[in-house]
Design a protein around this motif. Structure first.
Motif, mmCIF file in Angstrom:
data_model
loop_
_atom_site.group_PDB
_atom_site.id
_atom_site.type_symbol
_atom_site.label_atom_id
_atom_site.label_comp_id
_atom_site.label_asym_id
_atom_site.label_seq_id
_atom_site.Cartn_x
_atom_site.Cartn_y
_atom_site.Cartn_z
ATOM 1 N N PRO A 23 37.459 22.640 44.856
ATOM 2 C CA PRO A 23 38.703 23.381 45.062
ATOM 3 C C PRO A 23 38.543 24.597 45.968
ATOM 4 N N ASP A 24 39.631 24.981 46.623
ATOM 5 C CA ASP A 24 39.758 26.309 47.226
ATOM 6 C C ASP A 24 40.216 27.260 46.122
ATOM 7 N N ILE A 25 39.679 28.480 46.120
ATOM 8 C CA ILE A 25 40.029 29.432 45.066
ATOM 9 C C ILE A 25 40.378 30.782 45.681
ATOM 10 N N GLU A 26 41.477 31.351 45.218
ATOM 11 C CA GLU A 26 41.819 32.730 45.523
ATOM 12 C C GLU A 26 41.610 33.541 44.247
ATOM 13 N N VAL A 27 40.826 34.605 44.329
ATOM 14 C CA VAL A 27 40.519 35.450 43.175
ATOM 15 C C VAL A 27 41.207 36.799 43.390
ATOM 16 N N TYR A 28 42.199 37.092 42.554
ATOM 17 C CA TYR A 28 42.928 38.360 42.667
ATOM 18 C C TYR A 28 42.311 39.359 41.691
ATOM 19 N N LEU A 29 41.722 40.411 42.260
ATOM 20 C CA LEU A 29 40.921 41.348 41.471
ATOM 21 C C LEU A 29 41.743 42.480 40.884
ATOM 22 N N ASN A 30 42.964 42.679 41.388
ATOM 23 C CA ASN A 30 43.859 43.648 40.741
ATOM 24 C C ASN A 30 45.277 43.088 40.782
ATOM 25 N N PRO A 31 46.178 43.588 39.940
ATOM 26 C CA PRO A 31 47.493 42.949 39.772
ATOM 27 C C PRO A 31 48.572 43.389 40.751
ATOM 28 N N ASP A 32 48.296 44.334 41.624
ATOM 29 C CA ASP A 32 49.326 44.874 42.518
ATOM 30 C C ASP A 32 49.521 43.929 43.710
ATOM 31 N N PRO A 33 50.675 43.216 43.794
ATOM 32 C CA PRO A 33 50.862 42.251 44.873
ATOM 33 C C PRO A 33 50.993 42.887 46.255
ATOM 34 N N GLN A 34 51.348 44.188 46.300
ATOM 35 C CA GLN A 34 51.511 44.857 47.585
ATOM 36 C C GLN A 34 50.250 45.582 48.042
#
Length: 283
Positions: A257-268
């Motif tokens: 799979p390709d994976i995106e890891v979001y390390l903090n919750p702020d989308p902006q």
């Protein structure tokens, strides 16, 4: 065989099969990657989806055919794989802006889309920092949705999933289950050749919750790139990986799979990593 050469061989395959069913799996085989990764790679490099390119090539050739006298529209439609004249008419007008029946009118304006070919362009872009890590298989839990084999159809599915997950409390619940590496909210495109394609919003976890689906990310070697910014910045980073890093990296896509890891919750003002499954290029 060089990576770009394989891409150009896949373009030749398309040209040779424009009047037949074009196999995305075969295109991936020629380019030594999965059908999913081939489409992702093509979209970033060509600036259009694979299905759009094939449609443009077919309609470009169909316009030439229709200029011949006594050629029937229904025959040209069938030649390029359209069983319905209505569908052919819609596709033709979408490309050329006129109906197939108007092609022979004097002054009719048509568009020509020549075959694509790829080459490596060296430019003074900003540096890309990455690391190569080999990891064991790990378990994720979350929510998923099926993806279509033509990735063009998925462009509304994934944003819709994120919007729903943010609104119904799913993301908060998943955050409470996170207890294993990689530590972050994950966007996982599980699109290998052996299983139905799915997209997961998930976390790496050892915990159990019947409300969520589990999936084992296979052991793999990953090229990991870090970034900051908005969701649009993630797409820009992925494009740079495919167009700038991958062609000369000595690596090629692996079947994981390709994976995106979001390390903090702020989308902006997100901090994130993009994980690309890779294998050493065969000499």
């Amino acid at each position: 065989m060089e990576w770009v050469e394989r891409l150009n061989q896949s373009m030749q395959y398309i040209e040779e099969h424009l009047t037949e069913e074009i196999s995305y799996e075969e295109l991936g085989r020629i380019a030594c990657c999965s059908a999913y990764h081939f489409q992702r790679m093509f979209t970033y490099m060509a600036g259009m989806t694979l299905s759009e390119y094939i449609r443009k090539r077919k309609m470009s050739l169909a316009a030439v055919d229709l200029q011949e006298k006594d050629v029937k529209i229904i025959d040209v439609a069938a030649k390029y794989g359209y069983s319905s004249p209505t569908a052919f008419n819609r596709a033709f007008q979408g490309i050329h802006g006129i109906a197939p029946s108007a092609v022979r009118e004097e002054g009719a304006s048509l568009k020509s889309f020549p075959p694509l070919s790829f080459h490596i362009s060296v430019k003074g872009a900003a540096q890309l920092e990455y690391r190569i890590e080999t990891k064991k298989a790990f378990r994720i839990v979350g929510v998923s949705a099926p993806l279509f084999q033509e990735i063009e159809k998925n462009f509304t599915i994934v944003p819709g999933m994120w919007g729903k997950a943010a609104g119904d409390g799913t993301i908060q619940k998943l955050a409470g289950m996170m207890d294993a590496e990689p530590m972050g909210l994950l966007g996982v495109s599980a699109c290998n050749e052996e299983e139905d394609w799915k997209y997961f919003i998930a976390v790496s976890s050892t915990k159990q919750d019947e409300a969520f689906e589990e999936y084992m990310v296979p052991a793999s070697t990953w090229a990991i790139f870090s970034g900051t910014g908005t969701n649009q910045s993630v797409q820009e980073l992925e494009q740079r990986i495919v167009t700038e890093w991958l062609p000369t990296s000595g690596y090629e896509y692996a079947n994981a799979p390709d994976i995106e890891v979001y390390l903090n919750p702020d989308p902006q003002n997100a901090k994130y990593e993009v994980w690309i499954p890779v294998t050493k290029k065969q000499s």
